[in-house]
Design a protein around this motif. Structure first.
Motif, PDB file in Angstrom:
ATOM      1  N   THR A 133       0.784  -1.267  -0.056  1.00 42.13           N
ATOM      2  CA  THR A 133      -0.042  -0.178   0.009  1.00 42.13           C
ATOM      3  C   THR A 133       0.877   1.055  -0.031  1.00 42.13           C
ATOM      4  O   THR A 133       0.604   2.252  -0.642  1.00 42.13           O
ATOM      5  CB  THR A 133      -0.903  -0.071   1.360  1.00 42.13           C
ATOM      6  OG1 THR A 133      -1.673  -1.072   1.184  1.00 42.13           O
ATOM      7  CG2 THR A 133      -1.853   1.519   1.082  1.00 42.13           C
ATOM      8  N   VAL A 135       4.273   1.877  -1.024  1.00 40.89           N
ATOM      9  CA  VAL A 135       4.897   1.885  -2.134  1.00 40.89           C
ATOM     10  C   VAL A 135       4.263   1.943  -3.537  1.00 40.89           C
ATOM     11  O   VAL A 135       4.241   2.708  -4.037  1.00 40.89           O
ATOM     12  CB  VAL A 135       5.928   0.717  -2.172  1.00 40.89           C
ATOM     13  CG1 VAL A 135       6.742   0.820  -3.500  1.00 40.89           C
ATOM     14  CG2 VAL A 135       7.049   0.832  -0.873  1.00 40.89           C
ATOM     15  N   HIS A 136       3.155   0.935  -3.521  1.00 40.17           N
ATOM     16  CA  HIS A 136       2.505   1.016  -4.991  1.00 40.17           C
ATOM     17  C   HIS A 136       1.379   2.205  -4.822  1.00 40.17           C
ATOM     18  O   HIS A 136       1.252   2.887  -5.777  1.00 40.17           O
ATOM     19  CB  HIS A 136       1.927  -0.510  -5.102  1.00 40.17           C
ATOM     20  CG  HIS A 136       1.118  -0.390  -6.372  1.00 40.17           C
ATOM     21  ND1 HIS A 136       2.190  -0.622  -7.748  1.00 40.17           N
ATOM     22  CD2 HIS A 136       0.223  -0.097  -6.937  1.00 40.17           C
ATOM     23  CE1 HIS A 136       1.248  -0.606  -8.645  1.00 40.17           C
ATOM     24  NE2 HIS A 136      -0.144  -0.357  -8.336  1.00 40.17           N
ATOM     25  N   ASP A 139       2.614   5.678  -3.489  1.00 39.22           N
ATOM     26  CA  ASP A 139       4.003   6.226  -4.286  1.00 39.22           C
ATOM     27  C   ASP A 139       4.946   6.414  -3.510  1.00 39.22           C
ATOM     28  O   ASP A 139       5.898   7.559  -3.583  1.00 39.22           O
ATOM     29  CB  ASP A 139       3.638   7.355  -5.123  1.00 39.22           C
ATOM     30  CG  ASP A 139       2.532   7.015  -6.239  1.00 39.22           C
ATOM     31  OD1 ASP A 139       2.602   5.724  -6.588  1.00 39.22           O
ATOM     32  OD2 ASP A 139       1.717   7.773  -6.817  1.00 39.22           O
ATOM     33  N   ASN A 142      11.102   4.089  -1.202  1.00 40.14           N
ATOM     34  CA  ASN A 142      11.378   2.882  -0.388  1.00 40.14           C
ATOM     35  C   ASN A 142      11.957   3.399   0.910  1.00 40.14           C
ATOM     36  O   ASN A 142      11.577   2.786   1.978  1.00 40.14           O
ATOM     37  CB  ASN A 142      12.342   1.925  -1.157  1.00 40.14           C
ATOM     38  CG  ASN A 142      13.904   2.671  -1.377  1.00 40.14           C
ATOM     39  OD1 ASN A 142      13.760   3.901  -1.426  1.00 40.14           O
ATOM     40  ND2 ASN A 142      14.680   1.849  -1.974  1.00 40.14           N
ATOM     41  N   VAL A 153      15.422  -1.045   4.429  1.00 38.10           N
ATOM     42  CA  VAL A 153      15.087  -0.983   3.060  1.00 38.10           C
ATOM     43  C   VAL A 153      15.126  -2.513   2.666  1.00 38.10           C
ATOM     44  O   VAL A 153      14.042  -2.769   1.780  1.00 38.10           O
ATOM     45  CB  VAL A 153      15.790  -0.289   2.317  1.00 38.10           C
ATOM     46  CG1 VAL A 153      15.525  -0.370   0.566  1.00 38.10           C
ATOM     47  CG2 VAL A 153      15.785   1.430   2.490  1.00 38.10           C
ATOM     48  N   ASP A 154      16.031  -3.250   3.055  1.00 38.66           N
ATOM     49  CA  ASP A 154      15.982  -4.707   2.558  1.00 38.66           C
ATOM     50  C   ASP A 154      14.855  -5.390   2.945  1.00 38.66           C
ATOM     51  O   ASP A 154      14.368  -6.327   2.247  1.00 38.66           O
ATOM     52  CB  ASP A 154      17.424  -5.122   3.146  1.00 38.66           C
ATOM     53  CG  ASP A 154      18.620  -4.936   2.457  1.00 38.66           C
ATOM     54  OD1 ASP A 154      18.501  -4.057   1.480  1.00 38.66           O
ATOM     55  OD2 ASP A 154      19.528  -5.040   3.022  1.00 38.66           O
ATOM     56  N   LEU A 156      11.861  -4.204   3.728  1.00 40.60           N
ATOM     57  CA  LEU A 156      10.878  -3.674   3.207  1.00 40.60           C
ATOM     58  C   LEU A 156      10.834  -4.364   1.516  1.00 40.60           C
ATOM     59  O   LEU A 156       9.859  -4.744   0.917  1.00 40.60           O
ATOM     60  CB  LEU A 156      10.786  -2.279   2.739  1.00 40.60           C
ATOM     61  CG  LEU A 156       9.989  -1.576   2.000  1.00 40.60           C
ATOM     62  CD1 LEU A 156       8.642  -1.244   2.801  1.00 40.60           C
ATOM     63  CD2 LEU A 156      10.272  -0.187   1.040  1.00 40.60           C
ATOM     64  N   GLU A 157      11.863  -4.678   0.870  1.00 42.33           N
ATOM     65  CA  GLU A 157      11.863  -5.012  -0.324  1.00 42.33           C
ATOM     66  C   GLU A 157      11.649  -6.503  -0.345  1.00 42.33           C
ATOM     67  O   GLU A 157      10.820  -6.995  -1.039  1.00 42.33           O
ATOM     68  CB  GLU A 157      13.197  -4.854  -1.170  1.00 42.33           C
ATOM     69  CG  GLU A 157      13.656  -3.446  -1.584  1.00 42.33           C
ATOM     70  CD  GLU A 157      14.950  -3.481  -2.089  1.00 42.33           C
ATOM     71  OE1 GLU A 157      15.923  -4.201  -1.790  1.00 42.33           O
ATOM     72  OE2 GLU A 157      15.309  -2.274  -2.602  1.00 42.33           O
ATOM     73  N   SER A 158      11.870  -7.145   0.674  1.00 40.27           N
ATOM     74  CA  SER A 158      11.520  -8.393   0.903  1.00 40.27           C
ATOM     75  C   SER A 158      10.070  -8.672   0.956  1.00 40.27           C
ATOM     76  O   SER A 158       9.463  -9.510   0.439  1.00 40.27           O
ATOM     77  CB  SER A 158      12.482  -9.060   2.309  1.00 40.27           C
ATOM     78  OG  SER A 158      11.616 -10.468   2.473  1.00 40.27           O
ATOM     79  N   LEU A 160       7.615  -6.402  -0.044  1.00 34.15           N
ATOM     80  CA  LEU A 160       7.196  -6.178  -1.289  1.00 34.15           C
ATOM     81  C   LEU A 160       7.243  -7.464  -2.238  1.00 34.15           C
ATOM     82  O   LEU A 160       6.348  -7.671  -3.061  1.00 34.15           O
ATOM     83  CB  LEU A 160       7.903  -5.038  -2.036  1.00 34.15           C
ATOM     84  CG  LEU A 160       7.836  -3.616  -1.255  1.00 34.15           C
ATOM     85  CD1 LEU A 160       8.684  -2.657  -1.655  1.00 34.15           C
ATOM     86  CD2 LEU A 160       6.180  -3.011  -1.328  1.00 34.15           C
ATOM     87  N   ALA A 161       8.375  -8.206  -2.266  1.00 32.38           N
ATOM     88  CA  ALA A 161       8.764  -9.235  -3.237  1.00 32.38           C
ATOM     89  C   ALA A 161       7.652 -10.331  -2.858  1.00 32.38           C
ATOM     90  O   ALA A 161       6.963 -10.939  -3.736  1.00 32.38           O
ATOM     91  CB  ALA A 161      10.184  -9.594  -3.226  1.00 32.38           C
ATOM     92  N   ARG A 164       3.924  -9.133  -3.686  1.00 26.03           N
ATOM     93  CA  ARG A 164       3.439  -9.254  -5.234  1.00 26.03           C
ATOM     94  C   ARG A 164       3.625 -10.622  -5.543  1.00 26.03           C
ATOM     95  O   ARG A 164       2.578 -11.020  -6.336  1.00 26.03           O
ATOM     96  CB  ARG A 164       4.515  -8.291  -6.077  1.00 26.03           C
ATOM     97  CG  ARG A 164       4.491  -7.157  -5.690  1.00 26.03           C
ATOM     98  CD  ARG A 164       5.626  -6.311  -6.442  1.00 26.03           C
ATOM     99  NE  ARG A 164       5.390  -6.046  -7.785  1.00 26.03           N
ATOM    100  CZ  ARG A 164       4.657  -5.088  -8.309  1.00 26.03           C
ATOM    101  NH1 ARG A 164       4.271  -3.994  -7.783  1.00 26.03           N
ATOM    102  NH2 ARG A 164       4.410  -5.149  -9.663  1.00 26.03           N
TER     103      ARG A 164
END
Lengths: 183, 160
Positions: A133, A135-136, A139, A142, A153-154, A156-158, A160-161, A164
């Motif tokens: 919510t 990030v996508h 907007d 990160n 941030v790492d 967060l990326e995990s 997000l991945a 998705r």
């Protein structure tokens, strides 16, 4: 924020108009309850008003608000049993997130897509929902999203991945239909 | 970089991870990756295919923006917002300098009450007070003159 602290009604109104709906949306995604989300968003603004006199210029209002909403939502989630989500609130999520439609058929189809996507998102774990919510849909960068969630941030990326990937799996059956309608 | 050349394994892996995390919208990508990713998409059809796949999914997610209409809350939120302080006029600021503590009406009302009480006392009580004083003086004079209570115990002896 200086104008808000001085009691400038226009500045306050602009701030609320700009951020209220997205904040309620985030809280609703997290708590899965519209009424609770509205309470949380209101509380966030009340805290902002109280904080306005001591506001530090370097702080970003939007990130601060999202962080407060995020933390309040986590508190709310901890308080209640998430399994008790009422069907009424689920309907509210779909009803309130529909975009403009041209014809009734399109509207119904659009509602169906929205409902399916929203339901798929609601099946994600809370942290993944929040990450996607922020990030996508909001907007957010990160770094800001990681700051709001108080994670790296790492991490967060995990989130997000995984979010998705899960969404793709959940929506895979109806994806062609949905994509055809969405495009 | 050669146009239409295949993606390197490293680039493919990193680009796939970028799309897996952030999707296809370049404004969602981390700033430090934007130029690199855009460059790959511009020069490698394979990168463009990966981006287009991610874009489809992004558009699907866009169907649920999670922005419920909550305008009915605006007034109640604004009611709790900081209010503009009224600027005191010159007269008020002088009064404030004279009495900086609380409302100026407290000392003013106390002084006024005391003044009124004093005037009332001054205009109603003197007749009684003067009258009493005159009587007392008259009694003292008569006592002294007639000698009813006159003490006759001088050291030299009684005076006949």
């Amino acid at each position: 924020m200086a104008r808000v602290a001085q009691g400038d009604a226009n500045a306050c109104r602009l701030l609320v108009q700009r951020h209220l709906n997205p904040l309620v949306g985030l809280a609703m995604r997290m708590t899965e309850s519209k009424s609770e989300a509205e309470d949380i968003a209101q509380e966030a603004f009340v805290r902002l008003w109280k904080q306005s006199h001591d506001w530090q210029a370097k702080a970003k209002v939007s990130t601060w608000l999202y962080r407060v909403v995020h933390n309040l939502s986590i508190d709310a989630i901890r308080r209640k049993n998430r399994q008790t989500l009422s069907e009424n609130d689920r309907v509210q999520i779909s009803e309130n997130t529909t975009s403009t439609q041209k014809t009734q058929d399109q509207m119904l189809h659009q509602q169906d897509i929205t409902r399916q996507v929203e339901t798929a998102i609601s099946h994600l774990p809370e942290r993944q929902r929040t990450a996607i919510t922020l990030v996508h849909h909001r907007d957010m960068s990160n770094k800001d999203a990681a700051h709001v969630m108080d994670i790296s941030v790492d991490a967060l990326e995990s989130l997000l991945a995984r979010a998705r990937r899960s969404l793709k799996e959940i929506l895979s059956e109806s994806r062609k239909d949905l994509l055809g309608a969405a495009s | 970089m050669m146009p239409n050349s295949p993606l390197s394994s490293k680039d493919r892996t990193e680009l796939t991870y970028l799309f897996d995390c952030y999707g296809a919208y370049s404004h969602h990508w981390p700033e430090e990756k934007r130029d690199w990713a855009s460059n790959l998409i511009d020069h490698h059809p394979e990168a463009k295919v990966l981006r287009d796949q991610a874009l489809e999914f992004d558009r699907l997610l866009d169907q649920s923006p999670a922005e419920p209409d909550s305008v009915h809350l605006i007034n109640s939120i604004l009611a709790q917002a900081p209010q503009k302080k009224q600027q005191p006029n010159q007269e008020q600021s002088i009064l404030h300098k004279l009495w900086p503590f609380e409302s100026i009406w407290r000392p003013i009302s106390a002084l006024t009450t005391a003044g009124i009480f004093g005037i009332l006392l001054g205009t109603t009580s003197p007749a009684f007070l003067y009258q009493q004083e005159a009587i007392e003086m008259e009694i003292a004079y008569l006592e002294f003159s007639l000698g009813d209570n006159f003490t006759n115990n001088f050291p030299e002896g009684e005076i006949d």
